[in-house]
Design a protein around this motif. Structure first.
Motif, PDB file in Angstrom:
ATOM      1  N   TYR A 249       0.841  -1.213   0.000  1.00  5.09           N
ATOM      2  CA  TYR A 249       0.000   0.000   0.000  1.00  5.09           C
ATOM      3  C   TYR A 249       0.871   1.256   0.000  1.00  5.09           C
ATOM      4  O   TYR A 249       0.600   2.229  -0.704  1.00  5.09           O
ATOM      5  N   LEU A 250       1.966   1.214   0.791  1.00  2.00           N
ATOM      6  CA  LEU A 250       2.896   2.344   0.818  1.00  2.00           C
ATOM      7  C   LEU A 250       3.486   2.576  -0.562  1.00  2.00           C
ATOM      8  O   LEU A 250       3.607   3.708  -1.032  1.00  2.00           O
ATOM      9  N   CYS A 251       3.808   1.460  -1.235  1.00  2.62           N
ATOM     10  CA  CYS A 251       4.353   1.572  -2.590  1.00  2.62           C
ATOM     11  C   CYS A 251       3.353   2.247  -3.516  1.00  2.62           C
ATOM     12  O   CYS A 251       3.717   3.093  -4.332  1.00  2.62           O
ATOM     13  N   LEU A 252       2.077   1.863  -3.373  1.00  2.00           N
ATOM     14  CA  LEU A 252       1.027   2.454  -4.205  1.00  2.00           C
ATOM     15  C   LEU A 252       0.992   3.961  -4.027  1.00  2.00           C
ATOM     16  O   LEU A 252       0.986   4.723  -4.999  1.00  2.00           O
ATOM     17  N   VAL A 253       1.015   4.384  -2.740  1.00  2.25           N
ATOM     18  CA  VAL A 253       0.990   5.817  -2.449  1.00  2.25           C
ATOM     19  C   VAL A 253       2.198   6.491  -3.066  1.00  2.25           C
ATOM     20  O   VAL A 253       2.102   7.548  -3.701  1.00  2.25           O
ATOM     21  N   ALA A 254       3.374   5.836  -2.926  1.00  2.00           N
ATOM     22  CA  ALA A 254       4.614   6.408  -3.460  1.00  2.00           C
ATOM     23  C   ALA A 254       4.517   6.606  -4.968  1.00  2.00           C
ATOM     24  O   ALA A 254       4.890   7.653  -5.500  1.00  2.00           O
ATOM     25  N   VAL A 255       3.977   5.604  -5.665  1.00  7.50           N
ATOM     26  CA  VAL A 255       3.837   5.700  -7.125  1.00  7.50           C
ATOM     27  C   VAL A 255       2.931   6.867  -7.489  1.00  7.50           C
ATOM     28  O   VAL A 255       3.226   7.651  -8.394  1.00  7.50           O
ATOM     29  N   LEU A 256       1.811   6.991  -6.750  1.00  3.48           N
ATOM     30  CA  LEU A 256       0.873   8.074  -7.043  1.00  3.48           C
ATOM     31  C   LEU A 256       1.519   9.436  -6.824  1.00  3.48           C
ATOM     32  O   LEU A 256       1.375  10.350  -7.638  1.00  3.48           O
ATOM     33  N   VAL A 257       2.281   9.555  -5.718  1.00  9.87           N
ATOM     34  CA  VAL A 257       2.977  10.818  -5.443  1.00  9.87           C
ATOM     35  C   VAL A 257       3.964  11.121  -6.557  1.00  9.87           C
ATOM     36  O   VAL A 257       4.047  12.238  -7.071  1.00  9.87           O
TER      37      VAL A 257
END
Lengths: 320, 244
Positions: free
Chosen positions: A12-20
């Motif tokens: 989930y953290l990775c997902l947020v990072a990609v979106l950022v």
């Protein structure tokens, strides 16, 4: 258990990072073309407050009643016996209680809250989608039943309709409807756009309904007919209720597509959401902001429709 | 009551022409139970389905109470309402409860009020022994129970004749008995029945006649005892030796 949770959290953290990262990429790109964002220009196109001036329509006498510290109720008693009453801001009043007014005198003003062009466009998009969906279901049902008919005339007509619509671009169909049929039959642009979309979606709905009906076991038709029910009763009470439950997901997908496809009617100058957006871009030069805004509004419509469908599906699933 | 006169039915499967029913004639009198047997693909189901026009015949004539059912002016829906049919795979309406399954045609075809239909349905469910299942959906029932509901659904129309198309073939063995029991009761009450089935025990107990079919033709007709003791045809002997 805990490690599983940690693993999931990591992704989930990775997902947020990609979106950022993607968001950051967007700002870098706009920096490259020297684009200045003016998001503050957008909200006024949703709702705005404007001053509306109130006038006397005849000669007469004015009666003023203070409502609270800001507003007053004005009633104009005209000499011809009619009456006008409205609310105005007290500090905008040009007369006192009992004064005579003459025709076209400005009496006062009121701040009103109204919807901007984006909301009007949204409503138009909703209206056109709703009307063409309802018509599309009717066309689709008739054509879908026609496609499985044993009568060559009915089957032929239904097949020609479906193939003709599915084989030509929607944009061209809209042009034909507006410029050709609209001129010949004297229909306005809204009706032409709605009809074009309805016929378009109807052809796809027909195929979905045909497949849905054919997916119902032939034993259902036989059982119903063997009880003495006629074809129409069998379709109404036995086949279509079962078929509709099955075709709900593809049908919903079709109507979600329709909302998006309705943006094409902006080419015949119907002020739907897309056209509203283009009009705003030309007056604000905030092109990107407007595009992102209307995209988000379309997304809001389609997401809420798919959520509604998922809810209905869950309710329907009970009897199986 | 039912007179089948020289009927033919062919299917075209790809490039093959299959003579499913080939010049068959027979008749069923009021109150009679006729059991049709024969190997798979011999046309027995097709023959049965012709009687209520689920298959349209190519030639010949079928008379039900002296009405030619294939005549252009005959209202086939009216005929079908008088001819109950029970299928191998039950064919209950999965989106309707047991009660609605049995009520529907009573209300739509027989034009009974909801109250009348409910009363009839309650009576029939009691008769087939599942009165407590009126409000459940077919998928919640066992195969045997579903088939009994299907029988009740057909009976609700007050048919003159009941057609059974292999009613126990799709059932688990322990459920065959409960369905046969209902059918036995019906037969003993004097219902006219045409049954495609290999349940020879049933045939022996209630059948007035047994019809043997092979390759679309009726090859032997007789009472059950005749079939058990001394059938004429070699084909019949072979077939019975395989199923008994």
């Amino acid at each position: 258990m805990l490690s599983n949770l940690l693993k999931k959290g990591f992704w989930y953290l990775c997902l947020v990072a990609v979106l950022v990262f993607l968001g950051w990429g967007l700002t870098v790109m706009t920096d490259k073309i020297d684009y200045t964002w003016y998001w503050n220009r957008i909200p006024q196109y949703f709702f705005f407050t404007g001053e509306v001036e109130k006038f006397a329509n005849e000669n007469g006498t004015i009666h003023i009643q203070q409502l609270d510290d800001k507003f007053s109720q004005v009633s104009l008693e005209y000499d011809i016996g009619t009456k006008d009453t409205f609310k105005v801001r007290t500090d905008s009043l040009k007369f006192q209680d009992g004064d005579r007014v003459t025709d076209v005198d400005k009496v006062g003003a009121l701040q009103v809250f109204s919807q901007g062009i984006l909301i009007e466009g949204l409503i138009t998009t909703l209206e056109i989608s709703l009307y063409s969906s309802v018509l599309g279901i009717i066309f689709g049902l008739v054509a879908g039943l026609g496609r499985i008919s044993k009568n060559p005339l009915i089957k032929g007509l239904a097949t020609i309709y479906v193939e003709l619509i599915r084989g030509t671009p929607l944009l061209v169909q809209i042009f034909i409807f507006y410029f050709f049929l609209g001129t010949v039959l004297q229909i306005d642009r809204f009706a032409a756009g709605t009809m074009a979309l309805a016929l378009f979606v109807g052809a796809y709905v027909a195929e979905i309904i045909r497949a849905g009906i054919q997916s119902i076991h032939p034993g259902q038709m036989e059982a119903s007919r063997s009880l003495g029910m006629n074809y129409f009763q069998t379709m109404t009470y036995i086949i279509l209720p079962q078929a509709f439950k099955r075709i709900m997901p593809p049908l919903a997908g079709q109507f979600i597509s329709l909302i998006k496809d309705s943006s094409l009617v902006s080419v015949i100058a119907i002020t739907d959401l897309t056209k509203a957006g283009r009009e705003i871009s030309t007056s604000t030069f905030a092109t990107f902001e407007v595009l992102f805004t209307i995209a988000a509004m379309y997304l809001m419509l389609t997401l809420s429709l798919s959520m509604l469908v998922r809810y209905i599906e869950r309710r329907f699933a009970v009897s199986d | 009551m039912i007179k089948i006169d020289n009927i033919c039915k062919t299917f075209i499967v790809g490039t093959h022409v299959v003579k499913a029913v080939d010049h068959c004639s027979t008749h069923i009198k009021k109150g009679e139970v006729v059991v049709v047997i024969g190997p798979s693909g011999s046309g027995k189901s097709t023959l049965l389905r012709c009687i209520n026009q689920l298959e349209t015949i190519d030639s010949g004539q079928i008379l039900i109470d002296d009405v030619d059912i294939t005549h252009r002016k005959t209202n086939i829906n009216k005929i079908r309402a008088e001819v109950g049919m029970v299928f191998q795979s039950f064919n209950l309406f999965p989106h309707k409860s047991v009660q609605e399954n049995i009520n529907l045609a009573q209300q739509k075809v027989r034009k009974r009020s909801k109250k009348e239909a409910n009363e009839k349905t309650d009576y029939l469910l009691k008769k087939v022994g599942i009165e407590q299942k009126a409000h459940v959906f077919p998928s919640q029932l066992s195969g045997g129970q579903q088939q009994r509901v299907a029988i009740a659904r057909a009976l609700a129309m007050d048919p003159k004749i009941m057609l059974f198309d292999e009613p126990t073939s799709a059932l688990d063995p322990e459920m065959v008995g409960e369905v046969l029991e209902v059918m036995l009761t019906l037969a003993k009450e004097g219902m006219t029945m045409a049954v495609v089935s290999h349940e020879m025990g049933f045939a022996r107990e209630v059948a007035d006649a047994v019809v043997m079919m092979d390759e679309g033709k009726i090859i032997e007709v007789g009472d059950p005892e005749h079939f058990f003791t001394n059938p004429d045809q070699e084909r019949t002997k072979l077939f019975l030796s395989q199923i008994l």
